[in-house]
Scaffold this motif. Structure first.
Motif, PDB file in Angstrom:
ATOM      1  N   CYS A 105       0.854  -1.176   0.000  1.00 38.77           N
ATOM      2  CA  CYS A 105       0.000   0.000   0.000  1.00 38.77           C
ATOM      3  C   CYS A 105       0.894   1.232   0.000  1.00 38.77           C
ATOM      4  O   CYS A 105       1.958   1.245   0.616  1.00 38.77           O
ATOM      5  CB  CYS A 105      -0.982   0.001   1.162  1.00 38.77           C
ATOM      6  N   LEU A 106       0.474   2.204  -0.756  1.00 36.89           N
ATOM      7  CA  LEU A 106       1.271   3.405  -0.946  1.00 36.89           C
ATOM      8  C   LEU A 106       0.315   4.567  -1.145  1.00 36.89           C
ATOM      9  O   LEU A 106      -0.886   4.383  -1.315  1.00 36.89           O
ATOM     10  CB  LEU A 106       2.170   3.224  -2.173  1.00 36.89           C
ATOM     11  N   CYS A 107       0.844   5.768  -1.156  1.00 30.05           N
ATOM     12  CA  CYS A 107       0.028   6.960  -1.324  1.00 30.05           C
ATOM     13  C   CYS A 107      -0.323   7.156  -2.803  1.00 30.05           C
ATOM     14  O   CYS A 107       0.565   7.262  -3.646  1.00 30.05           O
ATOM     15  CB  CYS A 107       0.785   8.174  -0.789  1.00 30.05           C
ATOM     16  N   ALA A 108      -1.612   7.224  -3.103  1.00 29.43           N
ATOM     17  CA  ALA A 108      -2.049   7.450  -4.476  1.00 29.43           C
ATOM     18  C   ALA A 108      -1.593   8.817  -4.969  1.00 29.43           C
ATOM     19  O   ALA A 108      -1.320   8.999  -6.158  1.00 29.43           O
ATOM     20  CB  ALA A 108      -3.571   7.338  -4.566  1.00 29.43           C
ATOM     21  N   LEU A 109      -1.488   9.789  -4.057  1.00 28.53           N
ATOM     22  CA  LEU A 109      -1.003  11.114  -4.430  1.00 28.53           C
ATOM     23  C   LEU A 109       0.452  11.043  -4.901  1.00 28.53           C
ATOM     24  O   LEU A 109       0.818  11.626  -5.919  1.00 28.53           O
ATOM     25  CB  LEU A 109      -1.111  12.073  -3.239  1.00 28.53           C
ATOM     26  N   GLU A 110       1.268  10.291  -4.164  1.00 26.13           N
ATOM     27  CA  GLU A 110       2.672  10.158  -4.536  1.00 26.13           C
ATOM     28  C   GLU A 110       2.815   9.367  -5.837  1.00 26.13           C
ATOM     29  O   GLU A 110       3.674   9.670  -6.674  1.00 26.13           O
ATOM     30  CB  GLU A 110       3.469   9.491  -3.424  1.00 26.13           C
ATOM     31  N   LYS A 111       1.983   8.363  -6.019  1.00 23.22           N
ATOM     32  CA  LYS A 111       2.015   7.564  -7.248  1.00 23.22           C
ATOM     33  C   LYS A 111       1.771   8.465  -8.465  1.00 23.22           C
ATOM     34  O   LYS A 111       2.490   8.392  -9.463  1.00 23.22           O
ATOM     35  CB  LYS A 111       0.958   6.463  -7.175  1.00 23.22           C
ATOM     36  N   ALA A 112       0.759   9.336  -8.382  1.00 23.29           N
ATOM     37  CA  ALA A 112       0.443  10.243  -9.483  1.00 23.29           C
ATOM     38  C   ALA A 112       1.581  11.244  -9.710  1.00 23.29           C
ATOM     39  O   ALA A 112       1.934  11.555 -10.847  1.00 23.29           O
ATOM     40  CB  ALA A 112      -0.861  10.985  -9.193  1.00 23.29           C
ATOM     41  N   TYR A 113       2.173  11.718  -8.615  1.00 23.30           N
ATOM     42  CA  TYR A 113       3.282  12.671  -8.719  1.00 23.30           C
ATOM     43  C   TYR A 113       4.483  12.048  -9.408  1.00 23.30           C
ATOM     44  O   TYR A 113       5.077  12.637 -10.311  1.00 23.30           O
ATOM     45  CB  TYR A 113       3.655  13.138  -7.309  1.00 23.30           C
ATOM     46  N   ARG A 114       4.840  10.837  -8.996  1.00 25.69           N
ATOM     47  CA  ARG A 114       6.012  10.168  -9.573  1.00 25.69           C
ATOM     48  C   ARG A 114       5.797   9.783 -11.032  1.00 25.69           C
ATOM     49  O   ARG A 114       6.754   9.650 -11.787  1.00 25.69           O
ATOM     50  CB  ARG A 114       6.392   8.954  -8.734  1.00 25.69           C
ATOM     51  N   ALA A 115       4.531   9.630 -11.410  1.00 30.11           N
ATOM     52  CA  ALA A 115       4.221   9.317 -12.809  1.00 30.11           C
ATOM     53  C   ALA A 115       4.136  10.589 -13.657  1.00 30.11           C
ATOM     54  O   ALA A 115       3.914  10.519 -14.869  1.00 30.11           O
ATOM     55  CB  ALA A 115       2.908   8.552 -12.892  1.00 30.11           C
ATOM     56  N   GLY A 116       4.300  11.752 -13.021  1.00 28.42           N
ATOM     57  CA  GLY A 116       4.249  13.020 -13.736  1.00 28.42           C
ATOM     58  C   GLY A 116       2.848  13.528 -14.008  1.00 28.42           C
ATOM     59  O   GLY A 116       2.645  14.415 -14.843  1.00 28.42           O
ATOM     60  N   HIS A 117       1.858  12.983 -13.283  1.00 30.81           N
ATOM     61  CA  HIS A 117       0.466  13.375 -13.504  1.00 30.81           C
ATOM     62  C   HIS A 117      -0.015  14.450 -12.538  1.00 30.81           C
ATOM     63  O   HIS A 117      -1.137  14.930 -12.659  1.00 30.81           O
ATOM     64  CB  HIS A 117      -0.453  12.158 -13.390  1.00 30.81           C
ATOM     65  N   SER A 118       0.809  14.796 -11.566  1.00 31.11           N
ATOM     66  CA  SER A 118       0.403  15.777 -10.558  1.00 31.11           C
ATOM     67  C   SER A 118       1.632  16.536 -10.078  1.00 31.11           C
ATOM     68  O   SER A 118       2.748  16.003 -10.078  1.00 31.11           O
ATOM     69  CB  SER A 118      -0.267  15.055  -9.379  1.00 31.11           C
ATOM     70  N   HIS A 119       1.423  17.775  -9.648  1.00 32.64           N
ATOM     71  CA  HIS A 119       2.540  18.575  -9.126  1.00 32.64           C
ATOM     72  C   HIS A 119       2.686  18.419  -7.612  1.00 32.64           C
ATOM     73  O   HIS A 119       3.664  18.864  -7.037  1.00 32.64           O
ATOM     74  CB  HIS A 119       2.328  20.057  -9.464  1.00 32.64           C
ATOM     75  N   PHE A 120       1.699  17.771  -6.967  1.00 30.86           N
ATOM     76  CA  PHE A 120       1.721  17.621  -5.507  1.00 30.86           C
ATOM     77  C   PHE A 120       2.085  16.191  -5.142  1.00 30.86           C
ATOM     78  O   PHE A 120       1.424  15.252  -5.572  1.00 30.86           O
ATOM     79  CB  PHE A 120       0.356  17.984  -4.921  1.00 30.86           C
ATOM     80  N   CYS A 121       3.138  16.015  -4.327  1.00 28.78           N
ATOM     81  CA  CYS A 121       3.589  14.664  -3.981  1.00 28.78           C
ATOM     82  C   CYS A 121       2.714  14.025  -2.903  1.00 28.78           C
ATOM     83  O   CYS A 121       2.008  13.066  -3.154  1.00 28.78           O
ATOM     84  CB  CYS A 121       5.048  14.705  -3.536  1.00 28.78           C
ATOM     85  N   LYS A 122       2.791  14.564  -1.709  1.00 25.87           N
ATOM     86  CA  LYS A 122       1.975  14.078  -0.589  1.00 25.87           C
ATOM     87  C   LYS A 122       2.177  15.056   0.562  1.00 25.87           C
ATOM     88  O   LYS A 122       3.108  15.872   0.532  1.00 25.87           O
ATOM     89  CB  LYS A 122       2.364  12.661  -0.181  1.00 25.87           C
ATOM     90  N   PRO A 123       1.338  14.990   1.601  1.00 24.90           N
ATOM     91  CA  PRO A 123       1.510  15.913   2.732  1.00 24.90           C
ATOM     92  C   PRO A 123       2.913  15.811   3.323  1.00 24.90           C
ATOM     93  O   PRO A 123       3.484  14.725   3.405  1.00 24.90           O
ATOM     94  CB  PRO A 123       0.445  15.444   3.728  1.00 24.90           C
ATOM     95  N   ILE A 124       3.457  16.940   3.733  1.00 22.26           N
ATOM     96  CA  ILE A 124       4.813  16.954   4.281  1.00 22.26           C
ATOM     97  C   ILE A 124       4.900  16.114   5.546  1.00 22.26           C
ATOM     98  O   ILE A 124       5.937  15.519   5.832  1.00 22.26           O
ATOM     99  CB  ILE A 124       5.310  18.401   4.526  1.00 22.26           C
ATOM    100  N   SER A 125       3.809  15.994   6.294  1.00 19.76           N
ATOM    101  CA  SER A 125       3.846  15.161   7.506  1.00 19.76           C
ATOM    102  C   SER A 125       4.092  13.701   7.155  1.00 19.76           C
ATOM    103  O   SER A 125       4.754  12.983   7.907  1.00 19.76           O
ATOM    104  CB  SER A 125       2.541  15.302   8.306  1.00 19.76           C
ATOM    105  N   CYS A 126       3.595  13.258   6.002  1.00 18.43           N
ATOM    106  CA  CYS A 126       3.832  11.880   5.541  1.00 18.43           C
ATOM    107  C   CYS A 126       5.276  11.724   5.078  1.00 18.43           C
ATOM    108  O   CYS A 126       5.936  10.729   5.387  1.00 18.43           O
ATOM    109  CB  CYS A 126       2.891  11.529   4.400  1.00 18.43           C
ATOM    110  N   ALA A 127       5.740  12.716   4.315  1.00 17.21           N
ATOM    111  CA  ALA A 127       7.101  12.643   3.776  1.00 17.21           C
ATOM    112  C   ALA A 127       8.139  12.651   4.893  1.00 17.21           C
ATOM    113  O   ALA A 127       9.178  11.998   4.791  1.00 17.21           O
ATOM    114  CB  ALA A 127       7.347  13.810   2.821  1.00 17.21           C
ATOM    115  N   LEU A 128       7.858  13.367   5.977  1.00 10.35           N
ATOM    116  CA  LEU A 128       8.811  13.477   7.086  1.00 10.35           C
ATOM    117  C   LEU A 128       8.761  12.296   8.049  1.00 10.35           C
ATOM    118  O   LEU A 128       9.657  12.128   8.874  1.00 10.35           O
ATOM    119  CB  LEU A 128       8.546  14.757   7.893  1.00 10.35           C
TER     120      LEU A 128
END
Length: 198
Positions: A105-128
């Motif tokens: 399981c992974l963040c759908a937001l990050e998946k879209a970002y890494r695929a170049g479909h979105s400019h937003f990766c994921k909340p900074i609280s998740c990344a940190l």
């Protein structure tokens, strides 16, 4: 800023092969978010919608992408009292080793970002994570290491690869506090090593 010494001393490196992204699922509240992040998440919804479960889509339709939890914090919406609504299940490629990871399981937001479909990766609280940021008043911020049993494999991998928490989270720390701040942190680490504290 107050920084827990554990961020400099403890070893940590996420091991998705072992944990399967359990931090996106376990817990009793969503991930802390800012109002700006909520706006960015809402802008990214069309790109991630098809990756979300029907239950997650229903929750978002009813209450939006975030809510205020019992402690008064704005957090991402959750499904069945635990899963973040943006949890995506499937087989993925490890972004570091490029090897496949099954049933993760992974963040759908990050998946879209890494695929170049979105400019937003994921909340900074998740990344940190597992660093947690706490506002202490009068503009003071505290950073603490949040130990959690689901990250046991990350501690083992960090020890094996000799990676400390501040090194593993280099990019998120720079994203949150800037290059200059991170360089000052590295300079502090060098000073502490020279004095025999690290």
């Amino acid at each position: 800023m107050l920084l827990s010494s554990e961020i400099l001393t403890e070893k940590f490196c996420c091991d998705l092969n072992a944990c399967k992204g359990e931090c996106c699922v376990e817990g009793d509240a969503g991930a802390p978010v800012t109002l700006d992040e909520v706006a960015e998440i809402e802008e990214s919804l069309d790109e991630v919608w098809s990756d979300l479960s029907a239950s997650a889509q229903s929750v978002i339709d009813k209450q939006g992408v975030a809510y205020t939890d019992q402690e008064g914090d704005l957090v991402t919406s959750i499904v069945r009292g635990k899963d973040c609504v943006f949890t995506y299940y499937g087989d993925i490629e490890d972004w570091n080793t490029h090897l496949p990871i099954k049933d993760c399981c992974l963040c759908a937001l990050e998946k879209a970002y890494r695929a170049g479909h979105s400019h937003f990766c994921k909340p900074i609280s998740c990344a940190l994570y597992p660093i947690r940021e706490k506002r202490l008043g009068e503009g003071l911020v505290g950073l603490n290491y949040n130990r959690w049993v689901v990250c046991k494999a990350a501690i083992t991998k960090g020890e094996q690869e000799n990676i400390r928490l501040y090194q593993f989270l280099r990019d998120p720390l720079i994203r949150r506090f800037g290059e200059e701040w991170y360089q000052e942190l590295l300079d502090t680490v060098d000073e502490l090593k020279a004095q025999g504290y690290l």
